[in-house]
Design an enzyme around this catalytic site. Structure first.
Site, PDB file in Angstrom:
ATOM      1  N   HIS A 467       0.835  -1.209   0.000  1.00 42.41           N
ATOM      2  CA  HIS A 467       0.000   0.000   0.000  1.00 42.41           C
ATOM      3  C   HIS A 467       0.871   1.260   0.000  1.00 42.41           C
ATOM      4  O   HIS A 467       0.741   2.127  -0.866  1.00 42.41           O
ATOM      5  CB  HIS A 467      -0.920  -0.030   1.224  1.00 42.41           C
ATOM      6  CG  HIS A 467      -1.825   1.159   1.345  1.00 42.41           C
ATOM      7  ND1 HIS A 467      -3.152   1.109   1.015  1.00 42.41           N
ATOM      8  CD2 HIS A 467      -1.593   2.436   1.752  1.00 42.41           C
ATOM      9  CE1 HIS A 467      -3.704   2.305   1.195  1.00 42.41           C
ATOM     10  NE2 HIS A 467      -2.774   3.129   1.656  1.00 42.41           N
ATOM     11  N   GLU A 468       1.778   1.324   0.952  1.00 40.65           N
ATOM     12  CA  GLU A 468       2.625   2.521   1.045  1.00 40.65           C
ATOM     13  C   GLU A 468       3.556   2.617  -0.158  1.00 40.65           C
ATOM     14  O   GLU A 468       3.867   3.715  -0.632  1.00 40.65           O
ATOM     15  CB  GLU A 468       3.426   2.518   2.353  1.00 40.65           C
ATOM     16  CG  GLU A 468       2.570   2.594   3.628  1.00 40.65           C
ATOM     17  CD  GLU A 468       1.530   3.699   3.609  1.00 40.65           C
ATOM     18  OE1 GLU A 468       1.753   4.739   2.962  1.00 40.65           O
ATOM     19  OE2 GLU A 468       0.457   3.513   4.227  1.00 40.65           O
ATOM     20  N   HIS A 471       1.672   4.345  -2.881  1.00 33.97           N
ATOM     21  CA  HIS A 471       1.768   5.809  -2.719  1.00 33.97           C
ATOM     22  C   HIS A 471       3.155   6.265  -3.168  1.00 33.97           C
ATOM     23  O   HIS A 471       3.309   7.300  -3.807  1.00 33.97           O
ATOM     24  CB  HIS A 471       1.599   6.198  -1.248  1.00 33.97           C
ATOM     25  CG  HIS A 471       0.185   6.172  -0.751  1.00 33.97           C
ATOM     26  ND1 HIS A 471      -0.848   6.827  -1.390  1.00 33.97           N
ATOM     27  CD2 HIS A 471      -0.371   5.597   0.349  1.00 33.97           C
ATOM     28  CE1 HIS A 471      -1.974   6.635  -0.701  1.00 33.97           C
ATOM     29  NE2 HIS A 471      -1.707   5.888   0.353  1.00 33.97           N
ATOM     30  N   HIS A 474       3.463   6.587  -6.858  1.00 34.37           N
ATOM     31  CA  HIS A 474       2.756   7.800  -7.290  1.00 34.37           C
ATOM     32  C   HIS A 474       3.698   9.009  -7.184  1.00 34.37           C
ATOM     33  O   HIS A 474       3.715   9.881  -8.041  1.00 34.37           O
ATOM     34  CB  HIS A 474       1.525   7.994  -6.399  1.00 34.37           C
ATOM     35  CG  HIS A 474       0.436   8.834  -6.992  1.00 34.37           C
ATOM     36  ND1 HIS A 474      -0.696   9.143  -6.284  1.00 34.37           N
ATOM     37  CD2 HIS A 474       0.281   9.425  -8.189  1.00 34.37           C
ATOM     38  CE1 HIS A 474      -1.497   9.891  -7.037  1.00 34.37           C
ATOM     39  NE2 HIS A 474      -0.916  10.073  -8.205  1.00 34.37           N
TER      40      HIS A 474
HETATM   41 ZN   LIG Z   1      -3.045   5.203   1.868  1.00 36.12          ZN
END
Ligand SMILES: [Zn+2]
Length: 676
Positions: A467-468, A471, A474
């Site tokens: 998940h991190e 990010h 991104h």
């Molecule tokens: Zn998040």
């Protein structure tokens, strides 16, 4: 010399952590604020006619060193803090807030910005430039810059009242939480609780000089008790106390505060020219309007409800068979759900952990990024770290060009706050023809290795890492001109797409084969175990969905209408929950009076975004599944239209360019097992 005052002459222009002294921060930040003020004064005093270049662009690139220094400071205050840093934070935070306000309230500056905004057709702007102009203009107008003097004063008065009401709301909840204690003196009443929870309850009692075991309304105490305690009467007592926060008609009551906050937000929105508070908030969201949010929630409700009712019937029957329960109540929910889950899946963390050695999982995330986006991660030891546990990487593309610097800081320690997050030490942007590459960081709190055992992650930690890292991608793949539109600087209900979509790879055989290997035998995780993980991940998804939707609908019911017709908080709630209730109402309880997310924090008109983000990530991943989870074309489309574009365009436009159509909820419903 204060090292923070000059552009860093370090390798890759990275942050010179080792050379920064704590006493450097405050004087540097004060000086850089003064420098930035001069930059802004120069815009205001410019005698030329305002243009996009001489106003918006100059404003955008002002205060760059200030931004770098404050990001270093606040990142470290989260990841590696101490009393001294915390004290400096208390010192400088109000100064920075005031400086920010000075800019948005600067009328001469607004006049220049407005001139450009009103004449935007003359400047032949590209999409990114118009987005930037719009964003800058709204940062003033949404704060009342267009209002007459008396209306501006009204706005400030409302803001002041709201700030103090929100504070009071939060203080009351905290006081309620702290006021309640349930002391258990008979060991029988602990039946069902795991050892760790009993131990913690014992310690808590001791810390207050009491004999026995103490249970409180704090989550680490409350959740295990509600999940495992066999004593139904005590679960009932605890659940009712939890749900009655701010709803006892005493001095800690929040009912009037709820009504006042909703009313003031509505008035504030009207003053600024919006129909409701939700219209005001959603203007800067992917969803755009309350109508869209409401139809989104209602549509999901219709589609998820049959599954929720089926799951509830299954739970009812299970509780009946097990304990002869005739009417399932709210305080039975977590307890019987956990028992049913154990019966159906019998899956525990210890079974899975040997397959998820931290180094392997990190390598797995890197391999996924390599297969999708051609990224290579090379360890480097020639840049500064702020702690020896931090791992540093140079991230290169297929042509060996620098994409990003990546910091990975994965183990807990005293100076780190809980949780997991992504942040950056340097933004990406293009200036003077140079594409400045970003410095991205992931910070987590995973189990540390010991002398005899490596760091083995729970499956939950594996998905957290992905998940991190999503990010992180991104941020790393950002490719925009303006720093305030770069990377994760996107609308709120769009920011979880890259992170959540990446979690999907953790459930796929093709991806797991790359890294989920037993740390001793090298055996790849058995697929029946993976299947179990998948199924248990969607356990009671229908009921969960209904619950989330009910919160989203409650949020919209306060903020998407004129709330002056609402006079009774509880009655209003009961009406709103009519279609989502599974359990009998508890008359002593109220949700709104303790709904800190929307009445104290920043989630008002935003609670829907949890489900919204899930719909997005499932719909996006469905595209990958359709073409192959490592399909280069789909990955490139995702990179070119979403990951690299940051907030340069409306997210719906970006998404449609990637996907070819608007997101649909069907993929989520299917993934969650709610429809076939
Ligand atoms: Zn998040």
């Amino acid at each position: 010399m204060n090292i923070l005052l000059n552009n860093f002459s370090t390798n890759f222009n990275t942050s010179p952590f080792q050379s920064i002294k704590n006493e450097d921060y405050k004087p540097a930040i004060l000086k850089l604020i003064e420098d930035t003020k001069l930059e802004i004064e120069a815009i205001v005093n410019n005698t030329e006619t305002p243009t996009f270049e001489n106003t918006i662009e100059v404003l955008e690139f002002s205060g760059q060193q200030l931004d770098r220094v404050t990001s270093i400071f606040f990142n470290l205050n989260s990841a590696e803090t101490n009393d001294e840093l915390q004290k400096i934070a208390q010192d400088i935070s109000p100064i920075l807030t005031e400086f920010g306000n000075d800019i948005t309230l600067n009328e001469a500056l607004f006049k220049k910005v407005k001139h450009v905004y009103d004449n935007k057709d003359r400047f032949n702007l590209n999409t990114e430039q118009s987005t930037l102009l719009d964003k800058k203009y709204k940062s003033f107008s949404r704060n009342g810059a267009n209002l007459s003097e008396d209306k501006k004063q009204q706005l400030r008065a409302i803001d002041k009242q709201l700030a103090s009401l929100k504070l009071k709301f939060g203080e009351n909840i905290l006081a309620e939480t702290n006021a309640f204690e349930m002391l258990i003196t008979n060991e029988v009443d602990l039946s069902g609780l795991p050892e760790g929870a009993i131990e913690a309850a014992k310690q808590l009692a001791e810390s207050k000089n009491k004999d026995g075991w103490l249970i409180t309304l704090d989550y680490p105490s409350y959740i295990p008790f509600m999940t495992y305690a066999d004593n139904r009467a005590l679960r009932k007592k605890l659940a009712i106390a939890f749900g009655a926060k701010g709803f006892k008609n005493d001095k800690l009551d929040n009912q009037q505060h709820v009504l006042d906050i909703a009313r003031l937000r509505f008035e504030r929105a009207n003053l600024l020219g919006y129909n409701t508070h939700a219209h005001f908030v959603l203007e800067e969201r992917m969803a755009q309007t309350p109508e869209k949010v409401n139809s989104f929630l209602q549509d999901l409700l219709v589609k998820a409800k049959p599954a929720a009712l089926r799951e509830f019937a299954q739970l009812e029957q299970f509780a009946k068979e097990l304990d002869n329960i005739d009417q399932l109540e709210k305080w039975d929910s977590a307890y019987y759900s956990e028992k049913l889950k154990q019966k159906l899946f019998n899956l525990d963390d210890e079974q899975l952990k040997p397959y998820f050695k931290l180094e392997n999982v990190i390598d797995g995330a890197f391999q996924v990024a390599n297969k999708l986006f051609g990224l290579q991660f090379k360890k480097i030891d020639t840049i500064d770290k702020y702690h020896e546990d931090v791992m540093t990487y140079e991230v290169l593309d297929e042509n060996n060009q620098l994409v990003s610097i990546f910091y990975a800081d994965f183990f807990p320690r005293a100076g780190k706050r809980n949780g997991a997050w992504m942040t950056s030490y340097k933004p990406q942007f293009i200036k003077d023809g140079i594409n400045q590459r970003p410095h991205i960081s992931n910070v987590c709190n995973f189990t540390k290795p010991t002398k005899s055992k490596p760091s083995l992650l729970t499956f939950n930690e594996v998905t957290t890492l992905f998940h991190e890292f999503g990010h992180g991608l991104h941020g790393m793949l950002a490719n925009t001109t303006y720093p305030s539109l770069s990377g994760t600087s996107v609308f709120w209900d769009f920011v979880e797409l890259p992170s959540q979509v990446l979690e999907n790879w953790c459930y796929e055989r093709e991806a797991l084969e790359l890294f989920a290997k037993h740390y001793e035998t090298g055996e790849i995780i058995p697929m029946d175990l993976v299947q179990k993980i998948k199924e248990s991940a969607t356990f009671q998804e229908g009921m969960q969905t209904l619950r989330q939707l009910s919160f989203g609908l409650l949020d919209m019911s306060w903020h998407g209408v004129n709330p002056s017709d609402i006079t009774n908080v509880k009655q209003h709630e009961n009406k709103t929950f009519e279609n989502t209730n599974l359990y009998p109402d508890v008359k002593e309880n109220c949700m709104s009076t303790a709904f800190a997310h929307i009445f104290q924090g920043g989630y008002s008109s935003g609670y829907y975004s949890y489900k919204w983000a899930e719909v997005l990530d499932a719909d996006a991943f469905d595209y990958f599944k359709e073409k192959g989870i490592f399909n280069k074309d789909v990955a490139t489309k995702f990179k070119d239209n979403v990951l690299s574009k940051g907030g340069t365009d409306n997210p719906m436009v970006l998404y449609k360019r990637f996907r070819g159509q608007e997101p649909k909820p069907e993929a989520l419903l299917k993934r969650a097992g709610l429809i076939k």
